[in-house]
Design an enzyme around this catalytic site. Structure first.
Site, short mmCIF file in Angstrom:
data_model
loop_
_atom_site.label_atom_id
_atom_site.label_comp_id
_atom_site.label_asym_id
_atom_site.label_seq_id
_atom_site.Cartn_x
_atom_site.Cartn_y
_atom_site.Cartn_z
N LEU A 218 0.41 -1.33 -0.10
CA LEU A 218 0.12 0.10 0.12
C LEU A 218 1.15 1.27 0.02
O LEU A 218 2.04 1.37 0.48
CB LEU A 218 -1.29 0.37 1.24
N HIS A 219 0.34 1.63 -0.63
CA HIS A 219 1.24 3.66 -0.71
C HIS A 219 0.41 4.51 -1.60
O HIS A 219 1.27 5.35 -0.95
CB HIS A 219 2.55 3.29 -1.28
N ARG A 220 -0.49 4.45 -2.12
CA ARG A 220 -1.36 5.24 -2.42
C ARG A 220 -1.63 6.81 -1.63
O ARG A 220 -2.95 6.02 -0.56
CB ARG A 220 -2.36 5.05 -3.13
#
Length: 396
Positions: free
Chosen positions: A228-230
């Site tokens: 996850l990074h957005r």
């Protein structure tokens, strides 16, 4: 899926290396700034050089530390950059402006015939804009991807970059359709396949030989992989809380490994449910090895949607849309959104009944060669060749 217009045709696979070197004397500047760009740049850089072109590799410095970029050069067997812009971090405006300012000075000094940019990061937009204003021919690799969600900064970068560039290299028929619908001329658009797949197929054996699973105490098929990074997922407290609840439920039956971007790790603090194991960023080869060994991948990354399709691993995209629909229609990806109940249900189904492995046409390891062959045929030799004129420039 509708068929592309009859005026357009995909580029066939090259049968062998060219006997002559038709692009000798042409200078191509290849720009990379973030981790996915390095993966895409490697096969294109090698293929351009095989035609006789002189190449300069520019690292903008958008990802600049060892964990986020340095290790990728080793893993990809990618040569050291010829120029480093050291743009660093900052807001979208600050980072884009920093890259533009540095790249403009470099372009004035190098006066190349061609600038090649990749993907949808701020460096891509910045360098395409500088090249367009300088009258230097620009090529966009991975053109035409669209999610339809303009709240994503990457979507804006894609749209503008495609309007600026002269050569548009697409990974899928949907991308071709987007470009032609938006007014690109048919002779600008080329369906060549996916250069990320070139790199994956070339480096897969090395990745699978890595000891990363053993080092982490994992067995193939005994874990799920999470990325996850957005900002839409990690910056909104309500969204992140709901996702963590869902992920905690999934981890009860399938432990999850979470290699986290430093920014994401800072957002999580002590909030991770039991069964989710947080580790630092991993290099390219270890990332491929971890995907290949996973029973399920949950992600918001575009590149991982493609990689899992090639590897034949079930993938759940934790977003409401994807700019890579081919991974759904012809791959192993499913877009499941962020609703906790939907995420859990989809994960349990994928674990119980994984989709059959399949791979899109032209994702065969030769996209970089196709790109180089097209550019070698169409680029005039001579320093600083201007971009071709196309009448009413991409009106549409």
């Amino acid at each position: 899926m509708t068929s592309p217009p009859s005026t357009w045709a995909p580029v066939p696979s090259p049968r062998s290396a060219p006997e002559s070197r038709p692009a000798a004397g042409v200078h191509a500047v290849v720009v990379a700034g973030a981790r996915p760009n390095f993966v895409k740049a490697k096969p294109v850089l090698d293929a351009l050089e095989s035609t006789g072109m002189r190449t300069s590799l520019v690292h903008t410095g958008q990802h600049y530390d060892e964990a986020m970029s340095g290790v990728f050069f080793t893993d990809l067997d990618l040569r050291a950059p010829d120029h480093h812009l050291a743009a660093g971090s900052g807001s979208h405006a600050v980072q884009t402006a920093a890259v533009m300012t540095s790249f403009e000075t470099l372009l004035e000094r190098l006066r190349p015939d061609l600038v090649v940019v990749f993907g949808d990061v701020n460096s891509t937009l910045a360098c395409a804009l500088v090249a367009a204003k300088a009258g230097v021919r620009a090529a966009h690799v991975e053109a035409g991807l669209r999610s339809g969600d303009r709240s994503m900064p990457e979507e804006i970068n894609r749209i503008v970059t495609d309007r600026l560039c002269d050569d548009l290299f697409a990974t899928s028929p949907e991308a071709v359709e987007h470009l032609l619908r938006e007014g690109a001329a048919p002779d600008q658009v080329h369906l060549v396949g996916n250069v990320m797949v070139d790199t994956l197929l070339a480096r897969c054996a090395d990745a699978l030989a890595r000891p990363v699973l053993a080092d982490l105490g994992l067995r193939p098929g005994g874990y799920g992989l999470l990325t996850l990074h957005r900002p839409a997922n990690v910056d909104d407290p309500a969204t992140l809380t709901g996702l963590l609840v869902a992920l905690g439920q999934i981890a009860e039956c399938c432990p999850l490994l979470f290699p986290a971007h430093p920014r994401t790790a800072a957002q999580l603090a002590d909030r991770l449910p039991a069964g989710i194991r947080l580790i630092g960023p991993v290099g390219y080869l270890d990332s491929i090895a971890l995907q290949a060994g996973a029973s399920l991948v949950l992600t918001d990354s575009g590149g991982i949607q493609e990689e899992t399709t090639v590897l034949g691993v079930p993938c759940l995209t934790l977003r409401d849309n994807t700019e890579r629909p081919l991974t759904v229609t012809e791959g192993t990806n499913q877009v499941v959104g962020r609703d906790p109940a939907m995420v859990v249900a989809a994960a349990l189904e994928a674990l119980e009944n994984p989709p059959p492995p399949r791979r899109p046409a032209l994702w065969d390891g030769h996209a970089g060669q196709r790109i180089a062959a097209i550019l070698a045929r169409t680029l005039p030799a001579g320093t600083g060749a201007a971009a071709p004129q196309r009448g009413e420039f991409r009106s549409g």
